[in-house]
Design an enzyme around this catalytic site. Sequence first.
Site, PDB file in Angstrom:
ATOM      1  N   HIS A  49       9.215  14.234  -2.688  1.00  0.00           N
ATOM      2  CA  HIS A  49       8.330  13.483  -3.574  1.00  0.00           C
ATOM      3  C   HIS A  49       6.921  14.052  -3.418  1.00  0.00           C
ATOM      4  O   HIS A  49       6.354  14.042  -2.321  1.00  0.00           O
ATOM      5  CB  HIS A  49       8.371  12.001  -3.174  1.00  0.00           C
ATOM      6  CG  HIS A  49       7.536  11.103  -4.022  1.00  0.00           C
ATOM      7  ND1 HIS A  49       8.059  10.361  -5.058  1.00  0.00           N
ATOM      8  CD2 HIS A  49       6.213  10.826  -4.001  1.00  0.00           C
ATOM      9  CE1 HIS A  49       7.104   9.663  -5.622  1.00  0.00           C
ATOM     10  NE2 HIS A  49       5.971   9.921  -5.009  1.00  0.00           N
ATOM     11  N   HIS A  62       4.030   5.181   3.803  1.00  0.00           N
ATOM     12  CA  HIS A  62       2.970   5.994   4.402  1.00  0.00           C
ATOM     13  C   HIS A  62       1.759   5.158   4.799  1.00  0.00           C
ATOM     14  O   HIS A  62       1.577   4.027   4.360  1.00  0.00           O
ATOM     15  CB  HIS A  62       2.549   7.127   3.461  1.00  0.00           C
ATOM     16  CG  HIS A  62       1.870   6.693   2.195  1.00  0.00           C
ATOM     17  ND1 HIS A  62       2.506   6.014   1.183  1.00  0.00           N
ATOM     18  CD2 HIS A  62       0.593   6.864   1.769  1.00  0.00           C
ATOM     19  CE1 HIS A  62       1.676   5.791   0.190  1.00  0.00           C
ATOM     20  NE2 HIS A  62       0.492   6.284   0.519  1.00  0.00           N
ATOM     21  N   GLU A 102      -6.506   2.718  -1.316  1.00  0.00           N
ATOM     22  CA  GLU A 102      -5.762   2.787  -2.566  1.00  0.00           C
ATOM     23  C   GLU A 102      -5.776   1.426  -3.268  1.00  0.00           C
ATOM     24  O   GLU A 102      -5.163   0.469  -2.804  1.00  0.00           O
ATOM     25  CB  GLU A 102      -4.315   3.211  -2.305  1.00  0.00           C
ATOM     26  CG  GLU A 102      -4.183   4.571  -1.640  1.00  0.00           C
ATOM     27  CD  GLU A 102      -2.732   4.945  -1.387  1.00  0.00           C
ATOM     28  OE1 GLU A 102      -1.836   4.139  -1.734  1.00  0.00           O
ATOM     29  OE2 GLU A 102      -2.485   6.027  -0.833  1.00  0.00           O
ATOM     30  N   TYR A 107       5.954  -1.397 -12.419  1.00  0.00           N
ATOM     31  CA  TYR A 107       5.799  -0.255 -11.525  1.00  0.00           C
ATOM     32  C   TYR A 107       7.104  -0.016 -10.779  1.00  0.00           C
ATOM     33  O   TYR A 107       7.683  -0.939 -10.202  1.00  0.00           O
ATOM     34  CB  TYR A 107       4.649  -0.518 -10.560  1.00  0.00           C
ATOM     35  CG  TYR A 107       4.423   0.595  -9.555  1.00  0.00           C
ATOM     36  CD1 TYR A 107       4.198   1.897  -9.969  1.00  0.00           C
ATOM     37  CD2 TYR A 107       4.448   0.334  -8.186  1.00  0.00           C
ATOM     38  CE1 TYR A 107       3.992   2.916  -9.061  1.00  0.00           C
ATOM     39  CE2 TYR A 107       4.239   1.341  -7.264  1.00  0.00           C
ATOM     40  CZ  TYR A 107       4.012   2.636  -7.703  1.00  0.00           C
ATOM     41  OH  TYR A 107       3.818   3.638  -6.803  1.00  0.00           O
ATOM     42  N   HIS A 156      -4.350  -1.312  -0.706  1.00  0.00           N
ATOM     43  CA  HIS A 156      -3.824  -0.860   0.577  1.00  0.00           C
ATOM     44  C   HIS A 156      -4.949  -0.073   1.250  1.00  0.00           C
ATOM     45  O   HIS A 156      -5.287   1.028   0.830  1.00  0.00           O
ATOM     46  CB  HIS A 156      -2.576  -0.004   0.380  1.00  0.00           C
ATOM     47  CG  HIS A 156      -1.464  -0.760  -0.302  1.00  0.00           C
ATOM     48  ND1 HIS A 156      -0.746  -0.254  -1.360  1.00  0.00           N
ATOM     49  CD2 HIS A 156      -0.984  -2.009  -0.083  1.00  0.00           C
ATOM     50  CE1 HIS A 156       0.149  -1.147  -1.760  1.00  0.00           C
ATOM     51  NE2 HIS A 156       0.022  -2.216  -0.997  1.00  0.00           N
ATOM     52  N   HIS A 214       2.211   0.926   3.838  1.00  0.00           N
ATOM     53  CA  HIS A 214       2.759   0.373   2.611  1.00  0.00           C
ATOM     54  C   HIS A 214       3.809   1.323   2.050  1.00  0.00           C
ATOM     55  O   HIS A 214       3.999   2.429   2.552  1.00  0.00           O
ATOM     56  CB  HIS A 214       1.656   0.116   1.578  1.00  0.00           C
ATOM     57  CG  HIS A 214       0.830   1.317   1.248  1.00  0.00           C
ATOM     58  ND1 HIS A 214      -0.125   1.838   2.101  1.00  0.00           N
ATOM     59  CD2 HIS A 214       0.813   2.112   0.150  1.00  0.00           C
ATOM     60  CE1 HIS A 214      -0.701   2.879   1.551  1.00  0.00           C
ATOM     61  NE2 HIS A 214      -0.143   3.086   0.374  1.00  0.00           N
TER      62      HIS A 214
END
Length: 439
Positions: A292, A335, A341, A350, A365, A371
């Site tokens: 990803h 992560h 963020e 989402y 976050h 999160h």
Amino acid sequence: MSEYKYLSGFGSHFSSEDERYPNSLPVGQNSPQVCPYKLYAEQLSGSAFTAPRTENVRTWLYRKLPSAVHLPFQPFKGAEYFRQNWDEQPPNPNQLRWKPFDLPPKDGKRVNFVEGLHTVCGAGDPRSRHGLAIHIYSCNSSMDNSAFYNSDGDFLIVPQQGVLDITTEFGRMSVAPNEICVIPQGIRFAVNVDSPSRGYILEVYDGHFVLPDLGPIGANGLANPRDFETPVAWFDDRDVKDFQVISKFQGRLFVAKQNHSVFDVVAWHGNYVPFKYDLSKFMVINSVSFDHCDPSIFTVLTCPSLRAGTAIADFVIFPPRWSVQEHTFRPPYYHRNCMSEFMGLILGKYEAKEDGFAAGGATLHSMMTPHGPDVKCFEGASNAKLVPERVAEGTQAFMFESSLSLAVTKWGEETCQKLDAAYYECWQALKNNFQITKN
């Protein structure tokens, strides 16, 4: 309002004049002894005079009266929750999620764009020109005979519900959900709406929003410069009694009165302009093999810091796209990040949190706060058949990402009453799946 001039690249030079007054741009010099139509020449500078040519931005405005013609500024008593006091609440390192922020009631109090500004979080100080603030707006009324400008920094406006008809000194533009606009520091504008409207604002104090470098991506990809648009010159020819000019200065609002509209610019030329962008035109770059990719591949605009590769703020989107990675957990990985963020949702669901994160809401976050996907997303993605899959169809989520540690305001944490106290529960059912296998 559908007519625009292409913004062919940041740093380029543009010009426009109201078609009712041809040849209103002076020829050969910026400030002749007498301007065409006996207009006043006024320069608007968005950088130091001596900034390098690649960073030097300014525009010449040719207007009926100079901006200096106004009565003294006085404190503005509206917008009670639009403030930049980052010390009013104790720090909170928890994962935060807001339910959709309130819209003004349809039959209730009239609230215009400025009166409906609410500050959620931020960092830094506009007096030292370092930092940012994140706001939401919620309004149901147009800004009649008034204008707003920000002395502290740029506004990046993200409509979520309702179309904004924005009049600027440079002309007019209509900005709908799934579009954004940027109003640079000092440019005066007014917002008209015809229905209850809501959205998000990223304000930066340090510099201006620019396109990110593409590096190995090459010449094409992400946001294409030709898709950014600026207004065509238009001006308000009315005499207006008690026109209000509202200024944001050092984090506070002030208002001055004058007897003419600020939208009296007949012609302009330069490279310091408001602009809009349609997010559906973003060219997505993604993995076609495994793993990803980092969310930086979705950056639309950035406000760089003095540290290479580190932003005061990035504006990042997560648009509809194909997912084709092999042998890979496709949603965002769990992560902890050295960036802050703040996410918002314009429309749809989402993909990493289809439950609980709703359009018109937000999450924060903070720096090094862990999160990632909720239980439903993790289990589904861990067992999914890895075939080409269309992701985020009918959805547009975005992120304001910053290298600064953001403080939440009292309005954001308490007064708005939208903070979801149960957000942490979305991870609690994750199981310990550790297994020891023998060869």
